[in-house]
Write a protein that holds these residues in place. Structure first.
Motif, PDB file in Angstrom:
ATOM      1  N   ILE A 102       0.803  -1.226   0.000  1.00  0.00           N
ATOM      2  CA  ILE A 102       0.000   0.000   0.000  1.00  0.00           C
ATOM      3  C   ILE A 102       0.834   1.274   0.000  1.00  0.00           C
ATOM      4  O   ILE A 102       0.289   2.371   0.040  1.00  0.00           O
ATOM      5  N   ILE A 105      -0.058   4.029  -2.480  1.00  0.00           N
ATOM      6  CA  ILE A 105      -1.403   4.605  -2.453  1.00  0.00           C
ATOM      7  C   ILE A 105      -1.313   6.091  -2.111  1.00  0.00           C
ATOM      8  O   ILE A 105      -0.520   6.515  -1.270  1.00  0.00           O
ATOM      9  N   GLU A 187      -9.820   7.338  -1.980  1.00  0.00           N
ATOM     10  CA  GLU A 187      -8.675   6.440  -2.148  1.00  0.00           C
ATOM     11  C   GLU A 187      -8.798   5.235  -1.215  1.00  0.00           C
ATOM     12  O   GLU A 187      -8.472   4.101  -1.588  1.00  0.00           O
ATOM     13  N   TYR A 188      -9.253   5.492   0.014  1.00  0.00           N
ATOM     14  CA  TYR A 188      -9.407   4.386   0.970  1.00  0.00           C
ATOM     15  C   TYR A 188     -10.503   3.427   0.531  1.00  0.00           C
ATOM     16  O   TYR A 188     -10.329   2.199   0.585  1.00  0.00           O
ATOM     17  N   LYS A 190     -11.490   2.823  -2.426  1.00  0.00           N
ATOM     18  CA  LYS A 190     -11.052   2.111  -3.625  1.00  0.00           C
ATOM     19  C   LYS A 190     -10.046   1.004  -3.281  1.00  0.00           C
ATOM     20  O   LYS A 190      -9.991  -0.029  -3.957  1.00  0.00           O
ATOM     21  N   ASN A 191      -9.247   1.224  -2.224  1.00  0.00           N
ATOM     22  CA  ASN A 191      -8.201   0.259  -1.857  1.00  0.00           C
ATOM     23  C   ASN A 191      -8.440  -0.355  -0.479  1.00  0.00           C
ATOM     24  O   ASN A 191      -7.494  -0.787   0.180  1.00  0.00           O
ATOM     25  N   ALA A 194      -7.002  -3.919   0.410  1.00  0.00           N
ATOM     26  CA  ALA A 194      -5.548  -3.980   0.570  1.00  0.00           C
ATOM     27  C   ALA A 194      -5.105  -3.307   1.862  1.00  0.00           C
ATOM     28  O   ALA A 194      -4.235  -3.809   2.582  1.00  0.00           O
TER      29      ALA A 194
END
Length: 257
Positions: A102, A105, A187-188, A190-191, A194
């Motif tokens: 990560i 990111i 962003e969080y 979306k990921n 992970a």
């Protein structure tokens, strides 16, 4: 009219006195940009006057620090020098190597310099133009290694808040150097899968993070309610109320005449 003037003057004196209580028992120190190490002898011990310990405010290049006197007194004279420098980095590339999946990111890394525990609980406000938007906030809990360099505890993220709106500054309260990760909400989301691999909601002591924060807040409130400030402020408020009552009665009496 004389009595009314005296009452008004008493009200103003009480107000200024109450403001003075909270203004006189603190010191302020500007941290030089070329030397961010806070020397206990020169800053904290020098602040002690007539056996009284005021609150200490530090003004650094991109951060404001506040050490309340009730917090400082808990471990008085057991303080160590510490580095007040806190960097705000526009990516996660410098976070721990264990976050390999990560680290690319998009996010913000709040990087505090490692060192000893602070003289007490510090209320810190970090300012930066990079901090602008809605974030999920994580605290980095660094792992430990044995004498041979082998990891005995893994580094992980503690998930503190979601969808926290920040505009130019980020505030937190800690008792030692602590690093944070701010990941934009989109962003969080979306990921999330992970990122959550590295997240733990339980701290090292086994207590839930939210409960620990509430307990710290409760302790701070309890300390204030038991402090001299609270009783003095309460007495001033009572005096103000009495003064206002007297003023009202005199005004009504004068109006009847």
């Amino acid at each position: 009219m004389t009595n009314i003037k005296r009452t008004i003057a008493l009200c103003f004196c009480a107000v200024f006195l109450s403001l003075g209580i909270f203004a006189l028992d603190k010191i302020e120190y500007t941290v030089p940009e070329d030397n961010t190490v806070i020397t206990v002898n020169e800053v904290f011990l020098a602040a002690i006057n007539d056996d009284e310990l005021p609150s200490v405010y530090l003004h650094a290049d991109n951060a404001e620090w506040c050490f309340e006197n009730y917090s400082l007194s808990r471990n008085a004279f057991a303080w160590l020098d510490f580095d007040s420098k806190i960097d705000v980095l526009p990516d996660l590339l410098k976070t721990d190597k264990e976050f390999e999946e990560i680290k690319n990111i998009n996010g913000i890394f709040i990087d505090a310099k490692p060192g000893p525990a602070y003289p007490g609980l510090a209320d810190i406000c970090v300012t930066s133009d990079l901090i602008n938007g809605e974030y999920s906030v994580f605290q980095i809990i660094y792992g430990k290694t044995d004498d041979g360099g082998e990891n005995v505890e893994k580094t992980y993220l503690r998930h503190l808040t979601d969808k926290q709106s920040l505009l130019g500054h980020f505030s937190f309260a800690v008792s030692e150097n602590t690093d944070f990760v701010l990941i934009p909400t989109e962003e969080y989301e979306k990921n999330k899968a992970a990122i959550d691999k590295y997240v733990s909601h339980i701290d090292c002591s086994g207590e839930d993070t939210g409960n620990a924060q509430n307990e710290n807040s409760g302790n701070a409130i309890a300390e204030f309610l038991n402090s001299d400030k609270f009783f003095i402020a309460a007495a001033i408020i009572v005096l103000l109320c009495i003064a206002m009552i007297i003023f009202t009665l005199l005004y009504k009496k004068r109006a009847r005449k």
